[in-house]
Design a protein around this motif. Structure first.
Motif, short mmCIF file in Angstrom:
data_model
loop_
_atom_site.label_atom_id
_atom_site.label_comp_id
_atom_site.label_asym_id
_atom_site.label_seq_id
_atom_site.Cartn_x
_atom_site.Cartn_y
_atom_site.Cartn_z
N GLN A 13 70.84 35.38 113.29
CA GLN A 13 71.52 34.26 112.63
C GLN A 13 70.62 33.61 111.59
O GLN A 13 71.10 33.11 110.57
N GLN A 73 75.62 40.74 104.35
CA GLN A 73 75.49 40.79 105.81
C GLN A 73 74.92 42.13 106.27
O GLN A 73 74.12 42.19 107.20
N ASN A 121 71.24 35.07 108.48
CA ASN A 121 72.66 35.05 108.08
C ASN A 121 73.43 36.31 108.49
O ASN A 121 74.39 36.70 107.83
N CYS A 122 72.97 36.93 109.54
CA CYS A 122 73.67 38.10 110.04
C CYS A 122 74.58 37.67 111.19
O CYS A 122 74.10 37.15 112.19
N PRO A 123 75.90 37.87 111.07
CA PRO A 123 76.82 37.46 112.13
C PRO A 123 76.59 38.26 113.42
O PRO A 123 76.99 39.41 113.53
N MET A 124 75.89 37.63 114.34
CA MET A 124 75.52 38.28 115.61
C MET A 124 75.74 37.27 116.72
O MET A 124 75.32 36.13 116.60
N SER A 141 77.54 42.57 116.57
CA SER A 141 77.35 42.17 115.18
C SER A 141 78.57 42.60 114.37
O SER A 141 79.20 43.61 114.66
N VAL A 142 78.89 41.79 113.38
CA VAL A 142 79.96 42.14 112.46
C VAL A 142 79.39 41.99 111.06
O VAL A 142 78.98 40.90 110.66
#
Lengths: 398, 404
Positions: free
Chosen positions: A309, A262, A312-315, A255-256
């Protein structure tokens, strides 16, 4: 069949490494005619590198060679022999571009350097790729992908995060740095062709592999110059929360979370019912992370990424080569293409590095067999007769 | 005008972070004029934070990260949440040869600045969308940064120690995707030069990176073998590793390609008897006994400085280079002589070091002509000169937070 973006562009590739081969492959896959020169009887070194189809070492079955030479014409030629040099010159006068990655001076010694060749072909664009470039104290030094990865600032930062600094830093995986310099060179070749079309003038493009890779890490590489900070593969110790890896039931995810929303999304993931309870005031980041990791360890990477996702979590998953080959997303987009090779058989090849609306990537021809197009090029293009060809073969010129 | 090969080409970009901005930065190095459309309403995050050092900046013009990725550009501030700003942006796009965006798929079209909208004002536009996974397919909506798509693309999995988790890969992966984007734009420019036609390019960073791991992919596709991390090892070469040198966290990478280089190595490290050792007599034998070979080589390197070892080994014809930190790179004599680090004058940052373009072109040199723009630095000049707007009109738009 789509229109070809680079139809009409003619390239002569005389390389020894992966860089020149990848550079001209990119151009060939978009419709340019690339004539790939290999040494008679021996061919490229990549013909002897694994993986081999069916694990059987064979000069026509190297997956690396088969990947690097799609859509090219293959001829054999020994430019160390005077007759070979003559043929090289005749070929050069029929092309727009020469790509090579021999050590500086190698072509000049044979009278085939840029200054010799441009007399035959004033519009010639020539790209010379070498480990350290053609000037400076290391210009004659040798370097393979391993060395380039380390001398460019890339290796020193890997693996990230590193468990212990007393373990050696590592190169980036596969042949990435060779592809980097090939791709970087292709950009300059096309720009030079764009300008050549307007002015009629060719030019020499010099690429140092060290600089091509170093430029990709430009942000990290100026941090010491500008602020005195030495970055290491331990990563930014102050804040581990930007990038985090977690082990799921079937593999890793990463994850970022840079922006506030985020970070909140990652927190939401934790409280999303299936996950651990919301991070309470007294929880330290470590405790909270542990609870999140515990939830993930009971789910698959696909489940975790889908859930993240949706918030909206960049994973993303850390995909193995198998995962990539089976990727629904990449297969839906036609990333792989099938091709028939006379000896290696039916092959799937990673084939499309992006999508053009009018001029798609096409896999028209499998990589050439050693000397496969000698007849076409030497007889039809240069006008040698059957007898002459036989003599050239007998004397080891082709 | 400048001397670059793309002199006369105009690019308008709606990009932020690293992958989009560096794609157009490469075109700028090659002489294109690049207009960056941005807004204080939604700031490019590289203007306020650095991933690499986890530092944040108090103002939008204080970021050396932004400076290094946006050299040679012009900045026009347009608040695209306002219809008037979208109209102006469309006119800018219409006055360009190339448009680049890297928003989440669908967003720019909803703003009214997608390919179809721009094509209406400029029929032969070349329009590139860069995203994490592409504009089509089940994962098209996925968001991600460099470490995400390096992971999804399979490059992280093969980088690192065999006995340890995969490695994160950070910003340089964005710049790889950017290089692919610049390549694709140039392909389209050449096609337009010959046919007069523009086109749309859909670039998935995941795919642009996956192709850089083609060898491992081919191994799976041909043999169903799942390759994993191999540290510094090679498929056939040995010794092929990174060895400890004298000093703290100091290392040298050494790759031996053939018998002749192996004999030379034995000479340099003062172990000529090893040339008679059967364990190392052929490439295959050395590969099989690489751990033993590594130990022997490491015994020698540990008392050498990295640079001493490099010069000795290279003099004997062996590929050897130190593993350089950002500090070591900055101090390296070869890179000094080739002027790879350049200093630009920036009104807020002062003298700021950046990295030179990665090619030398003999006739139409690539160049750093100016530092990165301050936020909105060229709003007025571009709108006046390119779109013929009056100062009065621009001032009004500023008040309305259209130019903002």
């Amino acid at each position: 069949m789509g229109f070809k973006a680079l139809a009409g562009v003619r390239v002569l590739e005389y390389g020894r490494g992966i860089s020149a081969a990848y550079c001209s492959k990119l151009i060939a896959d978009l419709g340019a005619e690339v004539i790939h020169l290999e040494l008679p009887g021996r061919g490229d070194d990549t013909r002897r590198l694994p993986p081999f189809a069916g694990d059987a070492p064979h000069e026509e079955k190297s997956g690396l060679f088969l990947f690097l030479n799609t859509n090219k014409l293959g001829v054999t030629l020994n430019p160390r022999l005077p007759v070979g040099q003559e043929i090289f010159r005749r070929l050069v006068s029929t092309v727009d571009v020469v790509v090579e990655d021999w050590p500086p001076g190698h072509l000049e010694e044979m009278g085939l350097g840029y200054h010799d060749l441009r007399r035959l072909n004033p519009g010639l664009v020539m790209a010379s790729i070498s480990p350290f470039g053609r000037t400076g104290p290391y210009k004659d030094y040798k370097a393979h992908g391993l060395n380039i990865s380390h001398v460019s600032g890339q290796g020193y930062m890997l693996p990230l995060p590193s468990p212990h600094l007393d373990r050696a830093p590592v190169k980036i995986g596969g042949n990435c740095t060779d592809y980097d310099s090939g791709q970087t060179t292709a950009v300059a070749i096309l720009a030079a062709l764009y300008s050549q079309h307007i002015t009629g003038k060719g030019q020499l493009i010099e690429v140092s592999q060290q600089e091509a890779v170093l430029a990709l890490q430009r942000v990290e590489n100026v941090v010491f110059a500008n602020g005195g900070e030495v970055l290491t593969r331990k990563g930014p110790e102050a804040d581990h929360t930007i990038t985090q890896m977690f082990l799921c039931k079937d593999g890793w995810v990463i994850s970022v979370t840079v922006l506030d929303h985020q970070k909140q999304a990652l927190a939401k993931l934790a409280e999303s019912g299936e996950g651990p309870a919301q991070r309470s005031g007294e929880d330290s980041p470590e405790v909270w992370r542990e609870r999140l990791a515990g939830w993930m360890s009971e789910h698959t990477t696909e489940e975790v990424c889908a859930k993240a996702q949706s918030l909206n979590c960049p994973m993303s998953p850390i995909s193995s080569p198998e995962d990539v080959a089976r990727s629904k997303q990449m297969n839906a987009r036609g990333f792989f293409a099938e091709i028939q090779h006379p000896i290696a058989g039916k092959l799937n090849i990673p084939a499309r590095l992006c999508h053009f609306s009018k001029t798609p990537f096409e896999l028209e021809r499998a990589a050439p067999l050693l000397g496969e197009h000698n007849e076409i090029i030497y007889r039809q293009r240069l006008g040698y007769g059957a007898k002459e060809l036989r003599a050239l073969k007998d004397t080891g010129v082709i | 005008m400048n001397n670059g090969p793309l002199s006369g080409v105009r690019v308008t970009e709606f990009t932020s972070a690293w992958a989009g901005p560096y794609a157009t930065c490469l075109l700028g190095f090659l002489g294109a004029e690049v207009i960056k459309v941005e807004s204080r309403k939604r700031l490019d995050h590289s203007r306020f934070t650095s991933f690499t050092t986890s530092t944040t900046f108090s103002g939008p013009d204080e970021s050396p990260v932004f400076n290094n990725l946006n050299l040679n550009k012009l900045s026009v501030c347009l608040n695209l949440s306002q219809p008037k700003a979208v109209e102006i942006a469309k006119r800018l796009a219409g006055a360009s040869d190339v448009v680049v965006e890297n928003m989440r798929p669908g967003v720019i079209a909803r703003l009214g600045l997608g390919y179809e909208a721009v094509k209406e004002v400029k029929a032969d536009i070349i329009y590139l969308s860069s995203s994490a996974c592409g504009q089509t397919g089940p994962d098209r909506e996925n968001v991600g940064y460099a470490p995400n798509f390096a992971g999804a693309a399979g490059l992280s999995y093969v980088t690192g120690y065999p006995d340890w988790p995969p490695s994160e890969l950070s910003g340089a992966v964005d710049l790889r995707s950017a290089t692919t984007a610049a390549f694709a734009i140039l392909v389209a420019l050449l096609y337009r030069q010959r046919t007069g036609e523009g086109q749309y390019i859909d670039l998935s960073s995941q795919e642009a990176i996956a192709i850089l791991n083609a060898g491992a992919l081919m191994d799976f596709l041909m043999n169903q073998r799942v390759r994993t991390r191999a540290g510094n090892r090679h498929d056939t070469m040995a010794p092929h590793n990174c060895y400890r040198c004298r000093g703290q966290d100091t290392w040298i990478s050494i790759a031996v390609a053939d018998d002749q280089e192996w004999r030379a190595l034995c000479g340099v490290i003062g172990r000529p008897e090893l040339t008679q050792d059967e364990r190392f007599s052929t490439a295959e034998a050395r590969w099989k006994h690489q751990e033993a070979a590594d130990q022997i080589v490491g015994e020698w390197t540990k008392d050498q400085s990295d640079y001493e070892a490099m010069h000795k080994l290279q003099a004997a014809g062996i590929a050897a280079t130190p593993s350089l930190s950002n500090k070591a790179l900055f101090e390296d004599p070869h890179l000094r002589e080739r002027q790879v680090f350049l200093q630009v004058s920036h009104p807020v940052l002062g003298k700021d070091w950046v990295i030179a373009p990665p090619w030398r072109l003999s006739e139409t040199p690539a160049s750093v002509r100016s530092r990165s723009p301050l936020l909105g630095e060229h709003s007025q000049s571009v709108l006046e000169e390119l779109l013929g707007m009056s100062r009065e009109e621009i001032r009004r738009l500023e008040e309305e937070q259209v130019v903002y």
